[in-house]
Design a protein around this motif. Structure first.
Motif, mmCIF file in Angstrom:
data_model
loop_
_atom_site.group_PDB
_atom_site.id
_atom_site.type_symbol
_atom_site.label_atom_id
_atom_site.label_comp_id
_atom_site.label_asym_id
_atom_site.label_seq_id
_atom_site.Cartn_x
_atom_site.Cartn_y
_atom_site.Cartn_z
ATOM 1 N N GLY A 1 0.324 -20.615 -9.366
ATOM 2 C CA GLY A 1 0.484 -21.700 -10.328
ATOM 3 C C GLY A 1 1.932 -21.769 -10.741
ATOM 4 O O GLY A 1 2.817 -21.206 -10.077
ATOM 5 N N TRP A 2 2.189 -22.463 -11.827
ATOM 6 C CA TRP A 2 3.561 -22.659 -12.296
ATOM 7 C C TRP A 2 3.665 -22.296 -13.770
ATOM 8 O O TRP A 2 2.738 -22.578 -14.545
ATOM 9 C CB TRP A 2 3.964 -24.114 -12.076
ATOM 10 C CG TRP A 2 3.847 -24.495 -10.639
ATOM 11 C CD1 TRP A 2 4.744 -24.250 -9.639
ATOM 12 C CD2 TRP A 2 2.745 -25.170 -10.031
ATOM 13 N NE1 TRP A 2 4.271 -24.727 -8.436
ATOM 14 C CE2 TRP A 2 3.031 -25.296 -8.657
ATOM 15 C CE3 TRP A 2 1.523 -25.679 -10.508
ATOM 16 C CZ2 TRP A 2 2.160 -25.917 -7.767
ATOM 17 C CZ3 TRP A 2 0.652 -26.289 -9.627
ATOM 18 C CH2 TRP A 2 0.980 -26.401 -8.278
ATOM 19 N N PRO A 3 4.758 -21.645 -14.151
ATOM 20 C CA PRO A 3 5.886 -21.248 -13.310
ATOM 21 C C PRO A 3 5.489 -20.150 -12.321
ATOM 22 O O PRO A 3 4.679 -19.278 -12.645
ATOM 23 C CB PRO A 3 6.910 -20.713 -14.313
ATOM 24 C CG PRO A 3 6.076 -20.209 -15.456
ATOM 25 C CD PRO A 3 4.919 -21.159 -15.544
ATOM 26 N N LEU A 4 6.063 -20.214 -11.144
ATOM 27 C CA LEU A 4 5.876 -19.169 -10.146
ATOM 28 C C LEU A 4 7.119 -18.294 -10.150
ATOM 29 O O LEU A 4 8.244 -18.794 -10.084
ATOM 30 C CB LEU A 4 5.670 -19.779 -8.760
ATOM 31 C CG LEU A 4 5.392 -18.781 -7.635
ATOM 32 C CD1 LEU A 4 4.034 -18.117 -7.810
ATOM 33 C CD2 LEU A 4 5.471 -19.472 -6.270
ATOM 34 N N THR A 5 6.907 -16.980 -10.264
ATOM 35 C CA THR A 5 8.012 -16.024 -10.341
ATOM 36 C C THR A 5 7.885 -15.064 -9.168
ATOM 37 O O THR A 5 6.916 -14.302 -9.094
ATOM 38 C CB THR A 5 7.959 -15.249 -11.669
ATOM 39 O OG1 THR A 5 7.893 -16.173 -12.767
ATOM 40 C CG2 THR A 5 9.165 -14.360 -11.826
ATOM 41 N N VAL A 6 8.831 -15.106 -8.243
ATOM 42 C CA VAL A 6 8.740 -14.329 -7.005
ATOM 43 C C VAL A 6 10.044 -13.577 -6.785
ATOM 44 O O VAL A 6 11.133 -14.123 -6.997
ATOM 45 C CB VAL A 6 8.465 -15.237 -5.790
ATOM 46 C CG1 VAL A 6 8.063 -14.400 -4.581
ATOM 47 C CG2 VAL A 6 7.396 -16.268 -6.087
ATOM 48 N N PHE A 7 9.927 -12.328 -6.359
ATOM 49 C CA PHE A 7 11.098 -11.495 -6.065
ATOM 50 C C PHE A 7 11.189 -11.310 -4.553
ATOM 51 O O PHE A 7 10.218 -10.875 -3.908
ATOM 52 C CB PHE A 7 10.982 -10.156 -6.783
ATOM 53 C CG PHE A 7 10.999 -10.289 -8.281
ATOM 54 C CD1 PHE A 7 12.188 -10.233 -8.992
ATOM 55 C CD2 PHE A 7 9.817 -10.509 -8.993
ATOM 56 C CE1 PHE A 7 12.208 -10.365 -10.375
ATOM 57 C CE2 PHE A 7 9.824 -10.650 -10.366
ATOM 58 C CZ PHE A 7 11.017 -10.578 -11.061
ATOM 59 N N LEU A 8 12.358 -11.629 -3.979
ATOM 60 C CA LEU A 8 12.547 -11.661 -2.534
ATOM 61 C C LEU A 8 13.588 -10.640 -2.100
ATOM 62 O O LEU A 8 14.552 -10.374 -2.830
ATOM 63 C CB LEU A 8 13.027 -13.053 -2.084
ATOM 64 C CG LEU A 8 12.388 -14.293 -2.711
ATOM 65 C CD1 LEU A 8 13.046 -15.550 -2.142
ATOM 66 C CD2 LEU A 8 10.895 -14.307 -2.476
ATOM 67 N N THR A 9 13.414 -10.130 -0.904
ATOM 68 C CA THR A 9 14.450 -9.270 -0.323
ATOM 69 C C THR A 9 15.646 -10.127 0.070
ATOM 70 O O THR A 9 15.502 -11.280 0.472
ATOM 71 C CB THR A 9 13.914 -8.529 0.908
ATOM 72 O OG1 THR A 9 13.331 -9.475 1.817
ATOM 73 C CG2 THR A 9 12.862 -7.508 0.507
ATOM 74 N N PRO A 10 16.862 -9.596 -0.036
ATOM 75 C CA PRO A 10 18.059 -10.428 0.167
ATOM 76 C C PRO A 10 18.358 -10.754 1.624
ATOM 77 O O PRO A 10 19.076 -11.721 1.898
ATOM 78 C CB PRO A 10 19.181 -9.573 -0.431
ATOM 79 C CG PRO A 10 18.685 -8.167 -0.331
ATOM 80 C CD PRO A 10 17.195 -8.237 -0.501
#
Length: 706
Positions: free
Chosen positions: A105-114
């Motif tokens: 859903g929103w807000p969507l909070t995602v942590f990504l590898t660089p």
């Protein structure tokens, strides 16, 4: 600084964050390169301007200097408008589903590898302090940063598994040439009925969404089964009646909010989205055609009036949404105090409004009242001694006074970016409502929007997805192309234009060239020249808007039959075969795709009328007399030339000539209106019986016709 980066973006949502102390980047090479160079994880935040909880998280965290300092020190922060970049949203919502084992859903909070932008942790809203079972955002930031630096090997293995899993989400064709059959059409009817709310209409429990594709499928099923299934019509009728009378529909100005937070359609989440109102406009026009109930016609016209007056730009395109909040509070623009209403109305008006909208009961929204029909005209007549005409007049007078007073309030924010997909949905709704309700001004508004798209968003044989402040951005997605084709087909039925048909076929050839999966069948969400992401989605299931593959199959089927183009029909069949196993098991999740299945098994009825515009009118009126969802009616003036071969052979003859075709078979031309009526009546005889049986089936609910 972040303000400079986001302020240069066209998205109102990104501009809302331009003054945050967070060092935001838009998605792009600059941010991705910096993350890779500094070996910092990416904090990706996806939302949209009308999203209430996006605003809450922004106020609690993104506007807080202490939180921003941690974000800036530990992460490269990227902000995305999901309405401009639905490709990113689809990818990372799917990843959230896999990582969190629940819908996003929103807000969507995602942590990504660089290095490769693979997500290793995902969530939605995080509060500034721990509450409601959710951890504090500041703690999440520190823990994620620690995990990234201390558990790199584990994250790398998890990411490998995630990439394998995410690329197995979409269906893969079995390779067997399984014949298509009608079983999914019947199963979908059963599955929709099993989730139907007998008390309030709709499907499931709160929060309740409109699900127009599901309701349209019920209507189509009723039309296809004759007298055997009056209940399908009842489920659509009851749901759309309760929605029209409920708080999800703005009782003063028209226009539907995104969803209801309760089972009764009383209190909405107050944001108004263009993408909801286009399909609902078409659906209310269809239901009026099917039942003749004035409530459905009035609701369609009120929705169209709101869209044209409040959402159409001077250039012709339609804006995206109205915010849920005004003056920092959700729903404040729409709520009333009893004292304010009493001061605005005379005694008779107040007595009727108070009883009709429930102001004589307990407040229903944070100590105030949000207008929701609590009773019916017959009850008002009985309790207050008025006639039906008097009651309606008093309510209408009162609504005009309330609407005039509301106009002085501070309005919710309007997201003024113009999105191709959402405009296409509204163009289709306006064209259909204009045609069925005989309102040429609605057709004109739809044509203006098509003109805007051709002028601003069609460049070098490419559709662009978004327009704001004189700038068009982002390569179009599958949804942009197929929904625009669908809208153009609807507009052709409202008013013939060779250029409209050519535009539709140009777009159709492009989706076959750039979006189709030639090996497995179906269509990718992004074109073959799009930015490469960790996953190339191929969506089949309906969500808040119809699934791109469902719309693609439907328009390919219709254009294939209309133009005798077997390439189109074969591509539609391949799309169905690609997801046939899932379609058989859960067809209620693929209602848009079912339209194509229905019209491949029961070929589209195509009526081509040739004659002078004035003489064509009674023939057109007869063709639109009954709800016939498999029917396309195209009135082509006699003087029209340069038609495709399949249409050019249908030459004018006499004052008017009608060509009736079913798929690849056409009957002998008809030159008598009487014979035309007889030919159509032979296929519609059951429709009258259906309506009579339905009237008896609903019994006490008839009072809402008043």
């Amino acid at each position: 600084m972040s303000a400079n980066r986001l302020r240069e973006c066209t998205s109102p949502y990104l501009q809302q964050h331009a003054d945050n102390p967070v060092d935001w980047y838009p998605w792009g090479e600059e941010a991705l390169a910096r993350a890779h160079a500094e070996d910092k994880p990416i904090l990706l935040s996806i939302g949209y301007s009308a999203c209430h909880w996006c605003h809450v998280m922004a106020h609690e965290s993104f506007e807080d200097p202490a939180t921003a300092e941690v974000m800036n020190r530990l992460f490269i922060n990227i902000k995305v408008d999901r309405e401009e970049r639905p490709d990113l949203d689809k990818v990372y919502q799917s990843a959230h589903q896999l990582l969190a084992q629940r819908p996003g859903g929103w807000p969507l909070t995602v942590f990504l590898t660089p290095d490769d932008q693979t997500p290793f942790f995902a969530g939605t809203y995080f509060p500034d302090e721990e509450r409601h079972g959710l951890p504090a955002f500041m703690g999440v930031l520190q823990n994620i940063s620690n995990a990234f630096h201390e558990q790199r090997a584990d994250i790398k293995e998890q990411n490998k598994a995630l990439i394998r899993a995410i690329n197995q989400i979409d269906p893969i064709a079995t390779g067997k040439a399984t014949p298509l059959d009608s079983a999914p059409l019947e199963t979908a009817r059963q599955q929709l009925a099993s989730g139907f709310d007998e008390t309030h209409g709709g499907f499931g429990r709160a929060p309740k969404f409109p699900h127009p594709s599901s309701l349209e499928q019920l209507l189509r099923h009723w039309a296809a089964t004759g007298t055997q299934d009056p209940r399908s019509l009842y489920m659509a009728d009851f749901t759309l009646t309760r929605m029209a009378l409920g708080g999800i529909n703005d009782q003063l100005a028209g226009g539907f909010c995104r969803y209801s937070v309760d089972d009764r359609w009383m209190i909405p989440h107050f944001e108004k989205m263009l993408y909801d109102n286009g399909p609902l406009l078409a659906l209310y026009a269809d239901l009026w055609q099917a039942t003749g109930k004035s409530l459905f016609k009035d609701t369609a016209l009120k929705t169209a009036q709101w869209v044209i007056e409040e959402m159409q730009s001077p250039e012709g395109g339609f804006y995206s949404s109205l915010d849920a909040d005004s003056e920092g509070e959700e729903g404040r623009f729409y709520a009333w105090s009893n004292e304010e209403v009493k001061q605005l109305l005379d005694e008779d008006e107040y007595r009727h409004v108070s009883r009709y909208y429930g102001l004589d009961q307990e407040p229903n929204f944070e100590g105030k009242w949000h207008l929701h029909c609590q009773t019916d005209i017959a009850t008002l007549n009985h309790e207050l001694g008025s006639t039906s005409e008097q009651a309606r007049n008093l309510l209408e007078q009162a609504k005009l006074k309330l609407l005039a007073q509301r106009a002085h309030r501070i309005r919710p924010g309007r997201d003024e970016k113009i999105l191709t997909t959402w405009n296409a949905l509204m163009i289709k709704g306006l064209a259909r409502a204009g045609r069925l309700l005989e309102r040429p001004e609605l057709i004109a508004a739809a044509q203006q929007a098509v003109g805007f798209i051709r002028d601003k968003l069609w460049q070098d044989q490419h559709l662009l997805a978004s327009y704001k402040d004189g700038r068009a951005n982002f390569n179009g997605y599958l949804d942009d192309y197929v929904n625009l084709i669908d809208a153009l087909i609807e507009l052709l039925q409202a008013e013939w234009n060779n250029a409209t048909l050519q535009f539709a076929t140009d777009l159709t050839d492009i989706i076959l060239e750039r979006f189709e999966d030639k090996d497995q069948g179906g269509f990718y969400f992004t074109a073959n020249d799009h930015e490469q992401l960790i996953y190339r989605p191929k969506p089949f299931g309906d969500e808040s808007i119809p699934a791109g593959n469902g719309v693609a199959a439907a328009v390919l089927t219709r254009l294939g039959h209309l133009l005798g183009e077997t390439r189109y029909l074969k591509a539609a069949e391949r799309t169905l075969h690609c997801t046939w196993d899932q379609l058989k098991q859960f067809p209620h999740a693929y209602c848009t795709l079912l339209q194509s299945l229905d019209e491949l098994l029961n070929p589209t009825e195509i009526i081509i009328l040739r004659g002078e515009p004035d003489t064509l009118l009674p023939w057109i009126k007869r063709a639109h007399q009954h709800y016939a969802p498999r029917r396309m009616t195209l009135a082509i003036p006699s003087a029209t030339t340069d038609l495709p071969k399949a249409l050019s052979v249908k030459q004018p003859a006499g004052e008017v000539v009608a060509y009736l075709c079913h798929g690849t078979h056409c009957d002998a031309p008809i030159i008598s209106l009487e014979d035309f009526n007889s030919a159509l009546s032979s296929t519609e005889a059951a429709a009258h019986d259906k309506s009579q049986r339905f009237d008896g089936a609903v019994g006490s609910f008839k009072r809402f016709r008043e």
